[in-house]
Structures are given as structure tokens and as C-alpha cells.
Scaffold this motif. Sequence first.
Motif, PDB file in Angstrom:
ATOM      1  N   GLY A 306       0.815  -1.204   0.000  1.00 29.74           N
ATOM      2  CA  GLY A 306       0.000   0.000   0.000  1.00 29.74           C
ATOM      3  C   GLY A 306       0.847   1.251   0.000  1.00 29.74           C
ATOM      4  O   GLY A 306       1.977   1.266   0.488  1.00 29.74           O
ATOM      5  N   VAL A 309      -1.983   7.980  -0.658  1.00 24.46           N
ATOM      6  CA  VAL A 309      -2.495   8.609  -1.874  1.00 24.46           C
ATOM      7  C   VAL A 309      -3.404   9.774  -1.492  1.00 24.46           C
ATOM      8  O   VAL A 309      -4.383   9.599  -0.760  1.00 24.46           O
ATOM      9  CB  VAL A 309      -3.297   7.606  -2.740  1.00 24.46           C
ATOM     10  CG1 VAL A 309      -3.726   8.261  -4.039  1.00 24.46           C
ATOM     11  CG2 VAL A 309      -2.476   6.354  -3.020  1.00 24.46           C
ATOM     12  N   ALA A 314      -5.480  10.131  -6.262  1.00 27.24           N
ATOM     13  CA  ALA A 314      -6.397   8.994  -6.258  1.00 27.24           C
ATOM     14  C   ALA A 314      -7.345   9.054  -7.457  1.00 27.24           C
ATOM     15  O   ALA A 314      -7.628   8.024  -8.090  1.00 27.24           O
ATOM     16  CB  ALA A 314      -7.200   8.988  -4.953  1.00 27.24           C
ATOM     17  N   LEU A 317      -5.485   8.045 -10.578  1.00 24.90           N
ATOM     18  CA  LEU A 317      -5.214   6.615 -10.647  1.00 24.90           C
ATOM     19  C   LEU A 317      -6.478   5.773 -10.517  1.00 24.90           C
ATOM     20  O   LEU A 317      -6.394   4.542 -10.527  1.00 24.90           O
ATOM     21  CB  LEU A 317      -4.235   6.222  -9.529  1.00 24.90           C
ATOM     22  CG  LEU A 317      -2.863   6.918  -9.548  1.00 24.90           C
ATOM     23  CD1 LEU A 317      -2.058   6.519  -8.321  1.00 24.90           C
ATOM     24  CD2 LEU A 317      -2.113   6.566 -10.833  1.00 24.90           C
ATOM     25  N   ASP A 318      -7.630   6.431 -10.405  1.00 28.19           N
ATOM     26  CA  ASP A 318      -8.904   5.745 -10.200  1.00 28.19           C
ATOM     27  C   ASP A 318      -8.847   4.842  -8.966  1.00 28.19           C
ATOM     28  O   ASP A 318      -9.177   3.658  -9.015  1.00 28.19           O
ATOM     29  CB  ASP A 318      -9.286   4.921 -11.430  1.00 28.19           C
ATOM     30  CG  ASP A 318     -10.750   4.477 -11.394  1.00 28.19           C
ATOM     31  OD1 ASP A 318     -11.553   5.131 -10.692  1.00 28.19           O
ATOM     32  OD2 ASP A 318     -11.084   3.464 -12.045  1.00 28.19           O
ATOM     33  N   ARG A 319      -8.396   5.427  -7.861  1.00 26.39           N
ATOM     34  CA  ARG A 319      -8.281   4.711  -6.596  1.00 26.39           C
ATOM     35  C   ARG A 319      -8.944   5.509  -5.486  1.00 26.39           C
ATOM     36  O   ARG A 319      -9.274   6.677  -5.663  1.00 26.39           O
ATOM     37  CB  ARG A 319      -6.801   4.478  -6.225  1.00 26.39           C
ATOM     38  CG  ARG A 319      -6.080   3.541  -7.153  1.00 26.39           C
ATOM     39  CD  ARG A 319      -4.572   3.545  -6.907  1.00 26.39           C
ATOM     40  NE  ARG A 319      -4.227   3.283  -5.522  1.00 26.39           N
ATOM     41  CZ  ARG A 319      -2.967   3.186  -5.085  1.00 26.39           C
ATOM     42  NH1 ARG A 319      -1.963   3.344  -5.943  1.00 26.39           N
ATOM     43  NH2 ARG A 319      -2.711   2.944  -3.826  1.00 26.39           N
ATOM     44  N   ARG A 320      -9.101   4.867  -4.353  1.00 24.92           N
ATOM     45  CA  ARG A 320      -9.640   5.574  -3.192  1.00 24.92           C
ATOM     46  C   ARG A 320      -8.498   6.317  -2.507  1.00 24.92           C
ATOM     47  O   ARG A 320      -7.418   5.763  -2.302  1.00 24.92           O
ATOM     48  CB  ARG A 320     -10.243   4.583  -2.203  1.00 24.92           C
ATOM     49  CG  ARG A 320     -10.955   5.245  -1.015  1.00 24.92           C
ATOM     50  CD  ARG A 320     -11.098   4.240   0.115  1.00 24.92           C
ATOM     51  NE  ARG A 320     -11.902   4.715   1.218  1.00 24.92           N
ATOM     52  CZ  ARG A 320     -11.508   5.575   2.146  1.00 24.92           C
ATOM     53  NH1 ARG A 320     -10.311   6.127   2.072  1.00 24.92           N
ATOM     54  NH2 ARG A 320     -12.309   5.900   3.150  1.00 24.92           N
ATOM     55  N   SER A 322      -6.216   7.662   0.492  1.00 26.93           N
ATOM     56  CA  SER A 322      -5.903   6.926   1.718  1.00 26.93           C
ATOM     57  C   SER A 322      -6.329   7.675   2.984  1.00 26.93           C
ATOM     58  O   SER A 322      -6.461   7.066   4.044  1.00 26.93           O
ATOM     59  CB  SER A 322      -4.401   6.615   1.786  1.00 26.93           C
ATOM     60  OG  SER A 322      -3.636   7.801   1.888  1.00 26.93           O
TER      61      SER A 322
END
Length: 437
Positions: A306, A309, A314, A317-320, A322
Motif C-alpha cells: 500500500g 495517496v 487517487a 489513478l482511479d483509486r480511493r 488513503s
Amino acid sequence: MSFELQRLMQLVESAQNHGAKATAIFVDEYTGLDAEVSRGRIVKQEVEGARMLVRVFLDGGRQGQAEGHPKQAAAHIEKALRTADAATGDPLLGPVGRLPMVTRGLGIDDRRYPSLSVADRVDVIVSAERGARGVDRNVQTRGFRYSDRRIRRMFVSSSDVVAEEWSTDFHAEGKVTVADVTINEKIASRSFASISSLPFGAVLAKRVLALQGPAIQLDGPTRVMMPPRVTGALFARLAKALQVDMITSGKSMFAAAHAAKVPAFDTRIHLIDDAGAPGGARTYSFDQQGVPPIAMALLLEGVPKGQYVDLRTARELDRRPSGHWWGGKIRASNLMLRSGTRSMSALLSEHSQTPTLMLDHAVGLEKLNLATGDFVCTGSGFLRLGNDRTEGVVRNVRLSGNILEVLRQLVDVASDTDRVGHVDAPGLLLDGIVVRG
């Protein structure tokens, strides 16, 4: 502390009425006490403060922000709107949407704080400094300080995110010198009972006195036992290299291992970041962007996993996100390093044929190079041959090496653990460190 959530919601609405497409407001307020003691002389001051961070967004992702005291809230909104009007657009900017959030059961608010007297709180540091001087007449004390804060944090945005949190922070520190050895100790807690029950001044003085006497010289590679207080400082620094932008840009020592999905360290190294750990020094339910934090395995069997981010990255990068954004940058929360099964004493006994530097403390690990892993620090301790035989005192020696190489030569992880600020750390038995002095 008088600012209310309803007032923040009204400010968000006001910003929208003045042209903002989206708005987010973060406020923290605090009251507390600062105290310092030197040779019985006490300086104390009750303190209070508040800060507001306003972010507004116009068409095209143009962002403007302003911060200052909440009393000037209208001026902050006006300034943020002006800044946004002149900004370059970025479609990835904007407040976070609603995410699941846990605000109860975190154990970070000492409800007895309002009933604590100033005298009770000042006595923590007075007793610590007096305790240190009482150990031996040669003990010199400096910088014995105490501080506490009762904090209220609020976040409101046009994305229907409304959050509030209360917490308490207690801190104490002191510096003790005998001859050529100085040790600085800092302790922190979320509860007054915990910090007031620790006789850290006397303990600190005894540690310094134990390092007196004729010193022996070391010159070359030496096996080293890091106690939890040193391991904690080391991994507090290493966590800074686990930000996604540092890894993807190649500026982190973990970049190569992450790309190849191979261990950067020995496979017994397992590091977790958990901002929801009950009673943790950096436990919280939302960051300054209104994002609830997620628990992450930063290092899993030595492999970088991990990464921290922020909200904008996020989205890219199309992420949640942190949920670790503080003061305009990423900050680790509570770090937990997996411990071993045998104590430091048992490990020293098992490896009794190899002389081992049992460190008491190290200074300078905060300067470890995050890109290369190279480090230089100074430390003091005892040269041991097994657990029962001390060869001599080692004072103010220079320790150097590359942490990637050192943690690949991990001999063992101890079961002894301690909470060092925001890090829960065990002792580590290590090869690959050069000691001179």
C-alpha cells in the motif's frame, strides 16, 4: 470553542451563492496548557487557538484556498474565490464525496480533561524534572516541557460531507546530560492518566548514568540490537518513502522493489498504517480533505504494497484516497511493525558468540536518505557478549550503512514492543551497520 457546524454549513452555502461550484471548509479549535520547568522555576501559559481552511472550486476545476482564524471566515471565502478565478483549471480537483466514516470508539478523547486543574497538569513535568535531578547530583536537566490540547475538528463541504471530532493530546519531554552523554526523551498519550503515571525523568537519568565509565572503541561492521525506541524512529522516517508519487517517480528507495513486486527488506518485516487504532497518537476519523482513513499494509513480508495517496492523485489513478492529508502534505498515521516471538534478552543469549552493540539511543535517523536508503547517525549503548556479559560502554559512536542492505540482513525481530510516538515498534537484531568511534 464556539464555532458550530451549522455556521460552517451556512458559510458553504454563502460560497455557493457567490459563484463557487463546490466548497470545502475544515476547522480545528483547541484549548490547552504549555509548561516548562528548570531547576524548580516554572513557566506556564494557558493557550487557545483556531484555524480555518477554505477551499472553493469554480468551473473547469479552478481551485482557490485561504486560511486563517474563523473570525475572518467571510474574508477567507472572498480570498479563495479570487484565487480560484485566476487559477488554472484541473478537472481532478474538487471536494471528496461521502465515504463511510467511523467517529466513535476511537479512544482519543479524555472526557476528564475539563476537570483537570492547572496544578495537576504542571505537576507532571515538575515531578519528572525533580525525579531526574534526584537520581544523582551530576545530572543536568534541560528542556523539561509539558503540553496538552483539547481539540475540536470539523469538516463541511458542498458534497454533503459533515463531520466533527473531539480529541485530547498530552505531550512531555526532557533532556538529561551527564558528562559527554545527553539523552532527549519525548512521550505522548491521549489520556492524562497514562502520561502522568510515567516517571520518565528518573528513568532518563538512570539511562544516562548507566552510560558513564570508561568507553571502548569500535571500528567496522558490528551486529546491533535496536531497542523499540530506535526502531520506532527508524520506521517513522521510512514511512515517508511510501507515498505513491515518490514511488512512481522513482524518488523512493522502494521504487524498484515495488515495480518488480519483490521484497525490499527481509520477509519478516510487516508494517501497517492504521489511523483507526484505538487510543493511537495519530488516530482520527477524517483528514483535512474530509477523507476517512483506510488501514493499509505498507510492507507485506518485506514487499512494498500500500501507498499513501492524496485525493487528486487517487482520482488520477482511479483509486480511493488513503486519508492521510495534513498541512498540505501526506503524513503517516499510526504505524505498527509486527513483532517476533522471543525477547531481546533471549536473542542476545542465542547469539552469544557474536559481540553485539545494544543501543540505548540513536540521533539522526530522521535524516535517512529516502531515495537511496543511506544513513548516518550517532548513538550510545553497551557492547554485549550474550545477555549476561557486558564488554563495555560505547558512547557517541557513528553508525552508518544502507537501510535496504541492513534490513535484508535482519537477524531476528524481538517480542519486546513499545509505543514510540505514533509507532508501535519491536526490537530488531541487525547486521550490516558500520560502527566507528
